[in-house]
Enzyme design. Structure first.
Site, short mmCIF file in Angstrom:
data_model
loop_
_atom_site.label_atom_id
_atom_site.label_comp_id
_atom_site.label_asym_id
_atom_site.label_seq_id
_atom_site.Cartn_x
_atom_site.Cartn_y
_atom_site.Cartn_z
N SER A 179 0.80 -1.22 0.00
CA SER A 179 0.00 0.00 0.00
C SER A 179 0.83 1.28 0.00
O SER A 179 0.36 2.31 -0.45
CB SER A 179 -0.97 0.00 1.18
OG SER A 179 -0.29 -0.18 2.40
N HIS A 207 -5.35 -3.12 -3.02
CA HIS A 207 -4.95 -2.16 -4.07
C HIS A 207 -4.84 -2.78 -5.46
O HIS A 207 -4.47 -2.10 -6.41
CB HIS A 207 -3.63 -1.50 -3.69
CG HIS A 207 -3.72 -0.75 -2.40
ND1 HIS A 207 -4.20 0.54 -2.32
CD2 HIS A 207 -3.43 -1.12 -1.13
CE1 HIS A 207 -4.19 0.92 -1.06
NE2 HIS A 207 -3.73 -0.05 -0.31
N LYS A 240 -11.84 1.03 -2.36
CA LYS A 240 -10.75 1.64 -3.12
C LYS A 240 -11.15 1.69 -4.60
O LYS A 240 -11.97 2.51 -4.95
CB LYS A 240 -9.45 0.91 -2.82
CG LYS A 240 -9.03 1.27 -1.38
CD LYS A 240 -7.91 0.49 -0.79
CE LYS A 240 -7.63 1.04 0.62
NZ LYS A 240 -7.04 0.07 1.53
C1 LIG Z 1 -7.07 -0.07 3.00
C2 LIG Z 1 -6.48 -1.39 3.31
C3 LIG Z 1 -7.11 -2.28 4.18
C4 LIG Z 1 -8.32 -1.90 4.98
O1 LIG Z 1 -9.45 -1.84 4.19
P1 LIG Z 1 -10.69 -0.94 4.64
O2 LIG Z 1 -11.82 -1.44 3.89
O3 LIG Z 1 -10.31 0.47 4.33
O4 LIG Z 1 -10.83 -1.16 6.12
C5 LIG Z 1 -6.56 -3.53 4.34
N1 LIG Z 1 -5.43 -3.88 3.70
C6 LIG Z 1 -4.77 -3.04 2.88
C7 LIG Z 1 -3.53 -3.50 2.20
C8 LIG Z 1 -5.28 -1.76 2.67
O5 LIG Z 1 -4.63 -0.91 1.89
#
Ligand SMILES: *Cc1c(COP(=O)(O)O)cnc(C)c1O
Length: 388
Positions: A179, A207, A240
């Site tokens: 990330s 992602h 995302k």
């Molecule tokens: C954003 C993210 C999460 C958490 O997801 P949410 O739905 O925002 O709680 C978990 N793992 C990774 C790698 C992330 O980037």
């Protein structure tokens, strides 16, 4: 951690170290051009990689579902909150990623906590890439399993640690796309390692889902041809690239059935509003049907890379929309972010503890909602700042 009388002092320390965080207030929709704290800014600061967070079709799907089914699920999935819209979305998501079954969670954070605690206990061990997302670290801690972290992408060390371990249940956990770095885990090799050591392989594709692969089916499409082993557990978030909220876990029918029984962040929480499942189902169709969004991203990534080549700061090697510009010290990263902000551009400076000491960076995040002109404006601003 602070006692009540220490709190004010501890906050002041954070401020002094340049580590105090504050929130900017977003007015209006997420997108490439946003209004933040009363200013109009060009933003490279969201995870809305495909520009779907404010797309009219998911918006209308949510509106219709709200009108028909209300705004809240009103109960957990196991009581009476599991709606037909949730159920259909789970089936569509499983089909999309090419796995037999899927289970919706309210957030990715909860999915990670739920799965690891449902599969591991004190007699287990988690083998985790050192750069994994914080939610995977917390999930490992909460599971009470042994937490063994291997150097970033170092499969030789991982293999060795797996061989040495006498844990009864082993689970390899990795971000599929990292990330804060944007690089990609070698999934086929990880799958082989997992099979060889009778370990689970947990892929967090927060992602990659929607972004990787021609059809946007994520890391599994990117890594194809890949024969999914029953030990594979796939997780992706829906807030995302999909532009809505929530997450899902996909894998074998037995795995999904086990999670439905045992994942506490699934069992003991209210189901996500069905209107969000309806919006996500529509997003999923856009992800599949509009490869131009990924093609646009690829060309913006190439343009950014070419334009940054002459700058004193380097991009980390990443082929994904996460393009981190490595700056180094916290102060220099903040100064650069402030300079861009004065030119109307929003990019967050990412500092420790989110990233290792001395690797503060600007996390440039590209979106299909950006135009070529947007990227050129960013490049011009960076060149102007490099010259001062
Ligand atoms: C954003 C993210 C999460 C958490 O997801 P949410 O739905 O925002 O709680 C978990 N793992 C990774 C790698 C992330 O980037």
């Amino acid at each position: 951690m602070p006692a009540p009388t220490e709190l004010a002092g501890r906050l002041a320390e954070l401020e002094h170290a340049g580590l105090k965080r504050r929130r900017r207030i977003l007015e209006g929709a997420q997108g490439a051009h946003v209004r933040v704290d009363g200013e109009d800014l060009l933003s490279f600061a969201s995870n809305d990689y495909l520009g779907l967070a404010n797309h009219p079709e998911p918006v209308v799907a949510a509106q219709l579902a709200a009108a028909r089914h209300g705004v809240g699920a009103g109960a957990s999935h196991l009581l009476s909150g599991h709606h037909a819209l949730h159920h259909r979305l789970e089936e569509a998501l499983a089909t999309f990623v090419g796995l037999p079954a899927a289970l919706l969670f309210s957030t990715g954070y909860m999915a990670n906590l739920g799965v690891l605690t449902a599969l591991l206990g004190r007699d287990g061990a988690v083998f985790a890439d050192r750069l994994n997302h914080a939610s995977l670290v917390d999930a490992a801690l909460l599971s009470r399993a042994q937490h063994i972290r291997y150097p970033h992408l170092d499969l030789g060390t991982l293999d060795k640690r797996l061989s040495e371990s006498d844990a009864r249940v082993k689970l390899i956990a990795t971000d599929a796309v990292f990330s804060m770095d944007g690089d990609i885990a070698p999934v086929r090799e990880l799958m082989d390692l997992a099979a060889r050591h009778d370990a689970w392989l947990y892929l967090d594709d927060a992602h990659g889902f929607g972004v990787l692969g021609r059809e946007g089916r994520g890391i599994l499409e990117h890594a194809s041809p890949l024969t999914p082993h029953p030990s594979l557990i796939y997780m992706a978030t829906l807030g995302k690239a999909a532009g809505v909220a929530g997450a899902f876990v996909a894998g074998s029918p037995d795995l999904i059935d086990w999670l439905l029984q045992k994942a506490r962040t699934y069992v003991y929480t209210t189901a996500m509003p069905p209107m969000l499942a309806a919006a996500t189902a529509r997003s999923l169709e856009l992800i599949r049907a509009e490869p131009w969004r990924r093609e646009r991203l690829a060309s913006l990534i190439a343009r950014l890379k070419a334009g940054v080549a002459q700058l004193p700061w380097q991009l980390l090697p990443s082929g994904t929309p996460i393009q981190p510009l490595l700056v180094g010290s916290n102060e220099a990263a903040l100064r650069l972010a402030d300079g861009l902000r004065r030119q109307g551009i929003l990019i967050p400076a990412i500092r420790p503890p989110t990233v290792p000491e001395g690797t503060a960076r600007l996390r440039i995040s590209l979106s299909a909602a950006h135009s070529v002109e947007d990227v050129d404006r960013l490049l011009a601003a960076l060149h102007a700042l490099a010259a001062t």
